[in-house]
Design a protein around this motif. Structure first.
Motif, short mmCIF file in Angstrom:
data_model
loop_
_atom_site.label_atom_id
_atom_site.label_comp_id
_atom_site.label_asym_id
_atom_site.label_seq_id
_atom_site.Cartn_x
_atom_site.Cartn_y
_atom_site.Cartn_z
N GLN A 49 0.87 -1.11 -0.27
CA GLN A 49 0.09 -0.02 -0.04
C GLN A 49 0.89 1.43 -0.03
O GLN A 49 0.24 2.34 -0.32
CB GLN A 49 -0.93 0.03 1.16
CG GLN A 49 -1.95 -1.14 1.19
CD GLN A 49 -2.93 -1.10 2.07
OE1 GLN A 49 -2.62 -1.57 3.42
NE2 GLN A 49 -3.99 -0.87 2.14
N LEU A 50 2.15 1.31 0.09
CA LEU A 50 3.08 2.22 0.24
C LEU A 50 4.28 1.88 -0.54
O LEU A 50 4.91 0.84 -0.03
CB LEU A 50 3.38 2.83 1.54
CG LEU A 50 2.49 3.56 2.39
CD1 LEU A 50 3.06 3.85 3.75
CD2 LEU A 50 1.82 4.77 1.82
N VAL A 51 4.60 2.28 -1.62
CA VAL A 51 5.90 2.08 -2.41
C VAL A 51 6.84 3.32 -2.65
O VAL A 51 6.36 4.13 -3.14
CB VAL A 51 5.39 1.62 -3.71
CG1 VAL A 51 6.39 1.12 -4.85
CG2 VAL A 51 4.47 0.41 -3.49
N SER A 93 -1.44 3.53 -2.13
CA SER A 93 -2.40 2.86 -2.96
C SER A 93 -3.93 3.42 -2.72
O SER A 93 -3.83 4.44 -1.90
CB SER A 93 -2.52 1.34 -2.41
OG SER A 93 -3.57 0.84 -3.00
N ARG A 94 -4.62 3.25 -3.96
CA ARG A 94 -5.79 3.89 -3.80
C ARG A 94 -6.76 3.45 -2.75
O ARG A 94 -7.77 3.99 -2.52
CB ARG A 94 -6.41 3.80 -5.18
CG ARG A 94 -5.92 4.47 -6.43
CD ARG A 94 -6.91 4.42 -7.56
NE ARG A 94 -6.84 2.71 -8.18
CZ ARG A 94 -6.13 2.28 -8.87
NH1 ARG A 94 -4.96 2.72 -9.31
NH2 ARG A 94 -6.65 0.77 -8.96
N THR A 147 1.09 11.08 -2.74
CA THR A 147 2.27 10.92 -2.78
C THR A 147 3.10 11.84 -1.90
O THR A 147 2.60 13.06 -2.09
CB THR A 147 2.76 11.03 -4.51
OG1 THR A 147 1.99 10.12 -5.25
CG2 THR A 147 4.32 10.54 -4.56
N VAL A 148 4.16 11.43 -1.43
CA VAL A 148 5.01 11.98 -0.50
C VAL A 148 6.44 12.02 -0.98
O VAL A 148 6.82 10.97 -1.46
CB VAL A 148 4.81 11.92 1.01
CG1 VAL A 148 5.34 10.34 1.18
CG2 VAL A 148 5.51 12.84 1.85
N TYR A 149 7.12 13.26 -0.96
CA TYR A 149 8.53 13.15 -1.78
C TYR A 149 9.36 13.84 -0.54
O TYR A 149 9.05 14.41 0.59
CB TYR A 149 8.52 14.50 -2.67
CG TYR A 149 7.48 14.28 -3.87
CD1 TYR A 149 7.75 13.16 -5.06
CD2 TYR A 149 6.41 14.48 -3.83
CE1 TYR A 149 7.01 12.94 -5.76
CE2 TYR A 149 5.34 14.44 -4.88
CZ TYR A 149 5.73 13.70 -5.82
OH TYR A 149 4.87 13.58 -6.78
N LEU A 150 10.57 13.43 -0.60
CA LEU A 150 11.80 13.44 0.31
C LEU A 150 12.79 14.25 -0.69
O LEU A 150 13.71 13.48 -1.42
CB LEU A 150 12.25 12.68 1.25
CG LEU A 150 13.33 13.05 2.21
CD1 LEU A 150 12.63 14.09 3.19
CD2 LEU A 150 13.84 11.99 2.82
N GLN A 151 13.17 15.50 -0.90
CA GLN A 151 14.15 16.05 -1.64
C GLN A 151 15.34 16.11 -0.64
O GLN A 151 15.37 16.69 0.34
CB GLN A 151 14.07 17.39 -2.12
CG GLN A 151 15.01 18.09 -2.92
CD GLN A 151 15.27 17.32 -4.06
OE1 GLN A 151 14.59 17.29 -5.03
NE2 GLN A 151 16.39 17.12 -4.60
N MET A 152 16.33 15.47 -1.05
CA MET A 152 17.59 15.60 -0.22
C MET A 152 18.77 16.07 -1.00
O MET A 152 19.44 15.74 -1.97
CB MET A 152 18.15 14.07 0.01
CG MET A 152 16.84 13.21 0.80
SD MET A 152 17.38 11.61 1.26
CE MET A 152 17.69 10.72 -0.36
N ALA A 200 2.85 6.28 6.88
CA ALA A 200 1.48 6.88 6.78
C ALA A 200 0.55 6.45 8.12
O ALA A 200 0.60 5.33 8.20
CB ALA A 200 0.97 6.92 5.52
N ILE A 201 -0.19 7.56 8.32
CA ILE A 201 -1.41 7.05 9.34
C ILE A 201 -2.79 7.38 8.65
O ILE A 201 -2.88 8.58 8.03
CB ILE A 201 -1.22 7.74 10.68
CG1 ILE A 201 0.06 7.27 11.25
CG2 ILE A 201 -2.40 7.27 11.57
CD1 ILE A 201 0.28 7.97 12.55
N SER A 202 -3.55 6.54 8.50
CA SER A 202 -4.91 6.97 7.60
C SER A 202 -6.04 6.15 8.54
O SER A 202 -6.05 5.20 8.79
CB SER A 202 -4.97 6.30 6.46
OG SER A 202 -6.34 6.71 5.91
#
Length: 115
Positions: free
Chosen positions: A3-5, A25-26, A77-82, A97-99
């Motif tokens: 569910q998270l990739v 995931s949807r 979608t969540v991003y991490l710019q490093m 994630a928490i849902s």
């Protein structure tokens, strides 16, 4: 069911940059909180950055000024710019994630920073 990739990890030289992505995931609805954790060999998993549904962010002291967490408009979608990566940033990075009080973890993506 995955569910998270996570994606975007790899090998970079010190001072370089990477952008990690985490796609939900949807089947996950109403995500309240998302974060990035990392786990280096022989060390405990630690919180790197987080973002709430309202857009508030928080960062570990070790990455402040170098990393930035963000979400897309749809909040799927969540991003991490490093940026300005250091060898000590080497770790497996995990999306979280928490849902609706349900917790989800991604499988992790490897980030290796060479000196």
């Amino acid at each position: 069911q995955v569910q998270l990739v996570e994606s975007g990890g790899g090998l970079v030289q010190a001072g370089g940059s990477l952008r990690l992505s985490c796609a939900a995931s949807r089947s996950i609805f109403s995500i309240n909180f998302m974060a990035w954790y990392r786990e280096a060999p022989g060390k405990q998993r630690e919180l790197v950055a987080s973002i709430t549904s309202g857009g508030s962010t928080n960062y570990a002291d070790s990455v402040k000024g170098r990393f930035a967490i963000s979400r897309d408009v749809a909040k799927t979608t969540v991003y991490l710019q490093m940026n300005s990566l250091k060898p000590e940033d080497t770790a497996v990075y995990y999306c979280y994630a928490i849902s609706n009080a349900v917790r989800y973890w991604g499988q992790g993506t490897q980030v290796t920073v060479s000196s």
